[in-house]
Design a protein around this motif. Structure first.
Motif, PDB file in Angstrom:
ATOM      1  N   GLY A  26    -115.058  73.735  19.576  1.00  0.00           N
ATOM      2  CA  GLY A  26    -115.699  75.031  19.422  1.00  0.00           C
ATOM      3  C   GLY A  26    -114.887  76.139  20.067  1.00  0.00           C
ATOM      4  N   ALA A  27    -114.372  75.892  21.287  1.00  0.00           N
ATOM      5  CA  ALA A  27    -113.571  76.903  21.982  1.00  0.00           C
ATOM      6  C   ALA A  27    -112.276  77.196  21.233  1.00  0.00           C
ATOM      7  CB  ALA A  27    -113.263  76.424  23.398  1.00  0.00           C
ATOM      8  N   LEU A  28    -111.647  76.144  20.704  1.00  0.00           N
ATOM      9  CA  LEU A  28    -110.394  76.330  19.970  1.00  0.00           C
ATOM     10  C   LEU A  28    -110.602  77.212  18.747  1.00  0.00           C
ATOM     11  CD1 LEU A  28    -107.403  75.567  19.481  1.00  0.00           C
ATOM     12  CD2 LEU A  28    -108.221  73.562  18.225  1.00  0.00           C
ATOM     13  N   PHE A  29    -111.685  76.962  18.022  1.00  0.00           N
ATOM     14  CA  PHE A  29    -111.909  77.734  16.803  1.00  0.00           C
ATOM     15  C   PHE A  29    -112.459  79.129  17.091  1.00  0.00           C
ATOM     16  CE2 PHE A  29    -111.097  73.754  14.779  1.00  0.00           C
ATOM     17  CZ  PHE A  29    -110.586  74.103  13.533  1.00  0.00           C
ATOM     18  N   VAL A  30    -113.054  79.330  18.252  1.00  0.00           N
ATOM     19  CA  VAL A  30    -113.402  80.696  18.659  1.00  0.00           C
ATOM     20  C   VAL A  30    -112.118  81.491  18.876  1.00  0.00           C
ATOM     21  CG1 VAL A  30    -114.347  82.096  20.534  1.00  0.00           C
ATOM     22  CG2 VAL A  30    -115.674  80.203  19.607  1.00  0.00           C
ATOM     23  N   LEU A  31    -111.116  80.847  19.477  1.00  0.00           N
ATOM     24  CA  LEU A  31    -109.816  81.508  19.645  1.00  0.00           C
ATOM     25  C   LEU A  31    -109.188  81.806  18.286  1.00  0.00           C
ATOM     26  CD1 LEU A  31    -108.273  79.493  22.633  1.00  0.00           C
ATOM     27  CD2 LEU A  31    -109.269  81.792  22.679  1.00  0.00           C
ATOM     28  N   ALA A  45    -110.804  82.410  15.658  1.00  0.00           N
ATOM     29  CA  ALA A  45    -111.581  83.501  15.067  1.00  0.00           C
ATOM     30  C   ALA A  45    -111.038  84.855  15.495  1.00  0.00           C
ATOM     31  CB  ALA A  45    -113.058  83.377  15.457  1.00  0.00           C
ATOM     32  N   LEU A  46    -110.438  84.932  16.675  1.00  0.00           N
ATOM     33  CA  LEU A  46    -109.838  86.189  17.127  1.00  0.00           C
ATOM     34  C   LEU A  46    -108.653  86.576  16.252  1.00  0.00           C
ATOM     35  CD1 LEU A  46    -109.896  85.609  21.002  1.00  0.00           C
ATOM     36  CD2 LEU A  46    -111.531  86.903  19.597  1.00  0.00           C
ATOM     37  N   GLY A  47    -108.077  85.567  15.588  1.00  0.00           N
ATOM     38  CA  GLY A  47    -106.952  85.827  14.686  1.00  0.00           C
ATOM     39  C   GLY A  47    -107.374  85.997  13.239  1.00  0.00           C
TER      40      GLY A  47
END
Length: 231
Positions: free
Chosen positions: A149-154, A156-158
């Motif tokens: 989840g944390a990886l894909f939140v990052l 999402a910033l891109g």
């Protein structure tokens, strides 16, 4: 024989899933569809019928698409050999993942109405699996879910959607129950498959000015990793 039974169960589940796919396969700002205009008198929405990844002639809903997709997902789970509550968690992801695959392919959207139940249901079933002493690790499942989840939140910033992050929680938990290696394999397979499809679309001069939905590749990569690692 169990593969055939799983596929038949998938056909039935896919038929029950079709109304949800039609209702949710719309842009986020649009009202929900009630019926498919290709199968009934015109109604609101039903973008899935017009933009499906495998459109049928005449603009009608692709015949048996939801059913066949779910049947294939169920067969993949059965081939992996998982049983017990962990197996139930895999079938849960196969069910909701089939709907999410079709919806994201159509409108690049992973609705909360499916991603949140996917996460809650997966964690609940894995908790039951742990309480029954089934082979696997609930702490590792939670760790992988958090990391995914944390990886894909990052991501999402891109520019990647937050829907992928919500989906990654349930997929990460499912894979993490088995091993970290299964989670890494699923991520690698997802990106490889996405890259291959992107190259094909570029060669065919399609999607040059639009993004490619990544949710379907995450789902297929997860099912493939489960199959290759033996559930």
């Amino acid at each position: 024989m169990h593969l055939l039974l799983a596929a038949l169960a998938g056909l039935v589940a896919g038929a029950a899933l079709r109304p949800a796919v039609v209702a949710l396969a719309i842009p986020a700002a649009d009202p929900a569809a009630v019926t498919c205009p290709g199968c009934a008198p015109p109604a609101r929405g039903a973008t899935w019928c017009r933009r499906a990844v495998l459109p049928a002639p005449g603009g009608r809903c692709p015949a048996w698409l939801a059913e066949v997709t779910t049947a294939a997902a169920f067969a993949a789970v059965a081939a992996g050999g998982a049983t017990g509550w962990y197996g139930a968690a895999q079938y849960w992801i196969a069910l909701l993942g089939s709907a999410l695959l079709l919806i994201d392919s159509a409108v690049h959207r992973l609705p909360d109405a499916l991603t949140l139940p996917a996460a809650v249901g997966t964690l609940a079933l894995l908790t039951l699996a742990a309480s029954r002493g089934e082979h696997g690790s609930l702490p590792r499942a939670l760790a992988v879910a958090t990391a995914a989840g944390a990886l894909f939140v990052l991501f999402a910033l891109g520019g990647m959607g937050l829907g992928d992050a919500k989906l990654a929680v349930s997929l990460g938990a499912l894979l993490g129950w088995h091993s970290w290696q299964a989670a890494i394999l699923a991520l690698v397979l997802s990106y490889l498959l996405g890259a291959m499809v992107a190259v094909v679309l570029l060669i065919r001069r399609r999607h040059r000015k639009s993004t490619l939905a990544f949710g379907p590749f995450l789902i297929v990569g997860t099912l493939a990793a489960g199959l290759l690692t033996g559930g």
